[in-house]
Enzyme design. Structure first.
Site, mmCIF file in Angstrom:
data_model
loop_
_atom_site.group_PDB
_atom_site.id
_atom_site.type_symbol
_atom_site.label_atom_id
_atom_site.label_comp_id
_atom_site.label_asym_id
_atom_site.label_seq_id
_atom_site.Cartn_x
_atom_site.Cartn_y
_atom_site.Cartn_z
ATOM 1 N N SER A 1 0.830 -1.195 0.000
ATOM 2 C CA SER A 1 0.000 0.000 0.000
ATOM 3 C C SER A 1 0.866 1.247 0.000
ATOM 4 C CB SER A 1 -0.868 -0.015 1.257
ATOM 5 O OG SER A 1 -1.425 1.254 1.490
ATOM 6 N N LYS B 1 1.943 -3.231 7.015
ATOM 7 C CA LYS B 1 2.384 -3.370 5.613
ATOM 8 C C LYS B 1 3.897 -3.103 5.503
ATOM 9 C CE LYS B 1 -1.475 -4.474 3.582
ATOM 10 N NZ LYS B 1 -1.633 -5.779 2.901
ATOM 11 N N TYR C 1 -2.233 -0.391 10.758
ATOM 12 C CA TYR C 1 -2.435 -0.991 9.442
ATOM 13 C C TYR C 1 -1.233 -0.700 8.542
ATOM 14 C CZ TYR C 1 -3.730 -1.348 4.587
ATOM 15 O OH TYR C 1 -3.700 -1.637 3.244
#
Lengths: 360, 360
Positions: free
Chosen positions: A136, A166, A162
């Site tokens: 992302s 990643k 989050y």
């Protein structure tokens, strides 16, 4: 040569189901593992509804579906043994809500980081060393410059668990490639995927209040929610609202398949760790997106300006040269197409996949 | 009030066994989990040899030993159920070889990061929210300034998977505290622990070729290895060799117990995430350490200067004000004491814990 066999994790989610359509259309053999956190399976069906529809769209079938998580080493043993040899793993399974990750960090780290480590250990065990990872743009944190290219530092000032999950996985992947030169890994750094397949059969339907702009807009359009909140109109942008690089889900899933084909056809070029942005290269403000949605659907979106959300960044958009030069890929679809395809999906499926009877 | 019950992971390793001695002396109830990666259990013994000796030193017993890993959620269920309520978890279990971590990154991430996440999930499940974590000065990466204080950025330019695994766990711990204000977490950032308990019954004995200077010196002293390599003498230091902040293992283990007592006696002061350096605050070069070892033991250490090791840093030492101000703790033992206690342990146990018959 037989078609390559692809294990796709998270294959029944939003990005996953669109990738499955594209994989089926390209005659790959597909094994899916998914824990149905972001999808549903209707009573009596062997497959999640999104995959049933992916088969309906393409007239082709996936090989096997496993209901479970990549944290489950025993299940992975079973999958790699029953489907040997698997050629490539596309790892899309992850929890993806920024807000939820702040509330439940351990769940996010266990699922996204722990699940990735367990999957990679299983790959190592079964000697499968081609990996495409769903990353992302959030790994870049607060931009030091724009547009964001793949050399931009990652992991600094990532503002939520989050995004950090990643980053951690990317770091782990880089170390795996450093330790063993036989691995080929591509991390696809998504900017803002939106839109839906032209059939209107699959699309994004958050289980909860949407975190992201486009699903929110389309739920307002279909009157599931009364009004859109626009978080801040005092950013240093053309109209004061935040700028993002929206990319049509069809372009995004196509990017996966193009990357996969390159990895299979010229493996030596992809040894090592290869991060690649998937975006359009241009930014759109919140108000521009609303305007485009209204224009392409004829539906008015009531909105109100509210305070900035803590942690939101002003402007993000991608430098897409690496995708162009190494994959020969670029995004083709316009903002209007993103909006109209979203509306096509949303209006045919006001309750997402829960409504089994869809308009023909 | 009953004595508090402490679960200590990695309790039979080098730092762990010294902490167990200190915990026993302070009458804590102790549950140990260890997978014996850095310790051994002799035939017929229920306990790892280091813990048997910790009991011998103190004349007190640990409550229970579990042979297993914190990656094993079922075992953790058993431990938290059988020993309810556990008051504090001291998490020392980790793989710790920098070089090995470069070769086997997935094993390191699975053990150090995956194992920590699984442990924290179990703690959450059983509502145990006091945690002391074995971190490392390696989280600081290349120093932006010296001495290193707890506000120095972490995770940037960490040069190996071992260090990155410690950074990741620290990041996860910080997010856990952000999400739930009931957690109290102290991360103890060790500088360079050396030395051994004064009894000579427990100490450090690497299973493999030592990575660290002091175990290497002492193996040369005992003639297990012929000669010490000094990696580089052209660093910008007083004699050109690398500078580290060595801390006596007795001081280090005492730091854990002081932190534990503070957390138990004034819990409100320790809500949230609290990183604390454990070092002496002053640096010693490689040649100074060799000289001190020779002086305090009377044994000559043959060495030769070889090339720098890639990734080695020139100078590291701690700012220890936070430990002093918040814990009232400081390191007391000298470099000479570190050397003489190392030699006392090594000479009595030339084969580490494998030699069950020790000098009285």
């Amino acid at each position: 040569m037989d078609a390559a066999k692809i294990l796709i994790t998270g294959g029944s989610g939003y990005v996953g189901s669109h990738c499955v359509v594209e994989l089926l259309e390209n005659n790959f053999n597909i094994i899916v593992i998914d824990n149905l956190v972001n999808s549903i399976r209707l009573d009596g069906d062997p497959l999640p509804e999104s995959l049933r529809r992916a088969q309906q769209i393409t007239g082709k079938n996936i090989d096997k579906f496993y209901n479970g998580t990549t944290e489950d080493a025993e299940l992975l043993d079973k999958i790699f043994t029953e489907n040997s040899p698997i050629d490539v793993v596309m790892h899309l399974a992850a929890l993806k809500s920024v807000g939820e990750s702040v509330q439940q960090p351990l769940r996010y780290y266990q699922n996204n980081v722990g699940g990735s480590i367990t999957l990679l250990k299983a790959m190592e065990k079964y000697n499968v060393k081609k990996f495409i990872f769903s990353s992302s743009a959030t790994v870049y944190g607060e931009p030091q410059y724009l547009p964001l290219d793949e050399s931009h530092p990652i992991g600094i000032k990532c503002t939520n668990p989050y995004g950090r999950s990643k980053c951690m996985v990317e770091q782990i992947l880089e170390d795996v490639c450093q330790a063993d030169s036989e691995w080929s890994i591509i991390s696809l750094r998504y900017f803002n995927p939106v839109g839906a397949h032209q059939s209107g059969l699959i699309g994004e339907y958050p289980n909860d209040i949407p975190n992201n702009l486009m699903p929110y807009i389309s739920q307002v359009a279909v009157k599931v929610r009364p009004c859109l909140n626009v978080f801040g109109d005092d950013y240093p942008t053309v109209d004061g609202t935040g700028v993002r690089d929206y990319i049509h889900i069809d372009d995004l899933s196509n990017g996966h398949i193009v990357a996969l084909k390159h990895m299979l056809s010229s493996p030596k070029e992809w040894f090592g760790y290869n991060p690649i942005n998937l975006g359009t290269g241009s930014g759109t403000t919140v108000l521009q997106l609303i305007e485009s949605f209204e224009k392409s659907t004829g539906i008015k979106i009531p909105y109100k300006i509210v305070d900035r959300r803590p942690g939101d960044l002003a402007i993000l958009f991608a430098n897409v040269n690496v995708a162009k030069e190494r994959l020969g890929w670029k995004a083709r679809k316009t903002i209007d197409e993103m909006c109209s395809s979203t509306w096509n999906w949303q209006s045919k499926n006001p309750n997402g996949f829960r409504n089994n009877k869809i308009a023909q």
